[in-house]
Design a protein around this motif. Structure first.
Motif, mmCIF file in Angstrom:
data_model
loop_
_atom_site.group_PDB
_atom_site.id
_atom_site.type_symbol
_atom_site.label_atom_id
_atom_site.label_comp_id
_atom_site.label_asym_id
_atom_site.label_seq_id
_atom_site.Cartn_x
_atom_site.Cartn_y
_atom_site.Cartn_z
ATOM 1 N N ARG A 279 10.196 -16.728 3.346
ATOM 2 C CA ARG A 279 9.127 -16.897 2.778
ATOM 3 C C ARG A 279 7.824 -17.707 2.848
ATOM 4 N N LEU A 281 4.490 -19.791 2.451
ATOM 5 C CA LEU A 281 3.473 -19.361 1.207
ATOM 6 C C LEU A 281 2.293 -20.632 1.124
ATOM 7 N N GLU A 282 1.365 -19.975 2.025
ATOM 8 C CA GLU A 282 0.169 -21.056 2.118
ATOM 9 C C GLU A 282 -0.894 -20.952 1.161
ATOM 10 N N GLU A 284 -4.037 -19.626 0.918
ATOM 11 C CA GLU A 284 -4.703 -18.310 1.287
ATOM 12 C C GLU A 284 -4.402 -17.019 2.005
ATOM 13 N N ASN A 285 -2.332 -16.905 2.239
ATOM 14 C CA ASN A 285 -1.856 -16.733 2.817
ATOM 15 C C ASN A 285 -0.154 -16.378 2.809
ATOM 16 N N GLU A 286 0.382 -15.249 3.007
ATOM 17 C CA GLU A 286 1.911 -15.398 3.140
ATOM 18 C C GLU A 286 1.976 -14.459 3.345
ATOM 19 N N TYR A 287 3.621 -14.888 4.379
ATOM 20 C CA TYR A 287 4.077 -14.357 5.448
ATOM 21 C C TYR A 287 5.653 -14.365 5.475
ATOM 22 N N THR A 288 6.436 -13.248 6.195
ATOM 23 C CA THR A 288 7.710 -13.664 6.156
ATOM 24 C C THR A 288 7.959 -13.991 7.497
ATOM 25 N N ARG A 304 7.307 -15.102 13.106
ATOM 26 C CA ARG A 304 6.920 -14.833 12.480
ATOM 27 C C ARG A 304 7.353 -13.640 13.894
ATOM 28 N N GLU A 310 5.042 -20.516 14.373
ATOM 29 C CA GLU A 310 4.482 -21.356 13.239
ATOM 30 C C GLU A 310 4.967 -22.607 13.280
ATOM 31 N N VAL A 317 1.946 -25.601 1.563
ATOM 32 C CA VAL A 317 2.666 -25.146 1.512
ATOM 33 C C VAL A 317 4.200 -25.049 1.426
#
Ligand code: BTN
Length: 326
Positions: A279, A281-282, A284-288, A304, A310, A317
């Motif tokens: 996971r 964690l930026e 302003e943004n989160e993604y897996t 992604r 990325e 981050v």
């Protein structure tokens, strides 16, 4: 003198006559006797038998200069060694020494810290007698934007040092530089730098390692120690010396290219996130995504779901396992 007598006794592993020590170290018998008395005061058990000499029976788990030096076989890293029983923070002390001109490779260690600091402004719990708190001062001739990679170099050194001591390859790295044992954090590193736009004055790499810790405060439920993982105690001085050995080796390879290109394979072997869902964690943004390993700059490559890869730079981050810390 104490350091040399200790090293000679450790190297022999048997009785060494006073005369032999005098000859080897070019000092008087009284000087040897005084050094032995000081070592005894520091907790070393040394047997002395007339006509046989001195024999080291047991050594305390001390983070003293004498004890660390007795294990240290580096050329530069840790050769200028400053040890405290207690200090505010070894990073603070290393920076003060740097401002006074201390050389590249200076190592500052303390048995405890009253103002231990972690990343992102957090405190680093630093009780006495059980952990390593150390800061290495470097004066690298590299560009300032390359300095953050040194943190990863230290992570590798610590993981390899722990693995050598444990006779097992249990230690791995959670990107970028936490060292983990069985999914829990055993070591963290905080790197600080003094630089101008295009030149580094110095870098301080501060590392904490939980060695013989038996209990952590409740809020540190992701923390572990070598002791909790294996059920036995370790010598902190020996582990410090091993960290310096591996750091010196990896730093040499880093210097050759000013990046991690000669180290990525070894780093990725140690990376516990490798081929794991993470996971990201930026601010302003989160993604897996799927962690693929690091590139030559130490950035984590994460694929992604749409296939795009990325390149994650450590700065702001953080990366977690999908189900927890790793
Ligand atoms: C982290 O947050 O993971 C980094 C922790 C770094 C702690 C070490 S202990 C020795 C040195 N002195 C400090 O004050 N901090 C670092």
């Amino acid at each position: 003198m104490k350091d040399e007598v200790l090293a000679a006794l450790k190297e022999s592993g048997d009785y060494v006559s006073g005369q032999e020590l005098c000859g080897q170290l070019s000092v008087s018998r009284t000087a040897v006797w005084k050094a032995v008395s000081k070592l005894k005061e520091e907790g070393y058990e040394i047997d002395s038998v007339p006509n046989r000499g001195y024999c080291l029976l047991t050594a305390p788990d001390a983070m003293t200069e004498a004890e660390i030096r007795s294990y240290l076989h580096t050329e530069q890293m840790g050769q200028n060694l400053v040890c405290f029983d207690d200090t505010d923070s070894t990073n603070i002390q290393a920076k003060l020494l740097a401002e006074k001109g201390a050389p590249h490779g200076t190592l500052v260690c303390s048995d405890q810290q009253t103002k231990g600091r972690g990343r992102r402004g957090r405190a680093w719990d630093s009780p006495p007698g059980e952990a390593i708190y150390m800061s290495l001062l470097l004066r690298p001739g590299i560009r300032p934007e390359h300095a953050s990679m040194l943190t990863l170099v230290m992570g590798m050194a610590v993981a390899d040092a722990i693995n050598e001591l444990m006779d097992d390859s249990l230690a791995g790295i959670k990107w970028p530089n936490d060292v983990v044992l069985k999914g829990k954090k055993v070591s963290g590193t905080l790197t600080e730098m003094s630089a101008e736009m295009d030149c580094i004055h110095y870098v301080v790499i501060g590392t904490g390692i939980n060695v013989n810790t038996q209990k952590f405060p409740e809020e540190l439920n992701q923390a572990t120690s070598l002791r909790l993982t294996t059920g036995r105690n370790f010598r902190r001085a020996e582990l410090i010396a091993l960290c310096m050995k591996y750091f010196e080796k990896y730093y040499g390879l880093f210097e050759e290219t000013e990046d991690l290109s000669l180290l990525t394979d070894e780093y990725n072997r140690l990376l516990v996130n490798q081929n794991q869902e993470v996971r990201v964690l930026e601010p302003e943004n989160e993604y897996t995504g799927l962690a693929l390993g690091i590139n030559n700059q130490g950035e984590l490559l994460v694929r992604r779901e749409d296939g795009h890869v990325e390149e994650i730079y450590a700065g702001e981050v953080s990366v977690r396992g999908v189900y927890g810390y790793v």
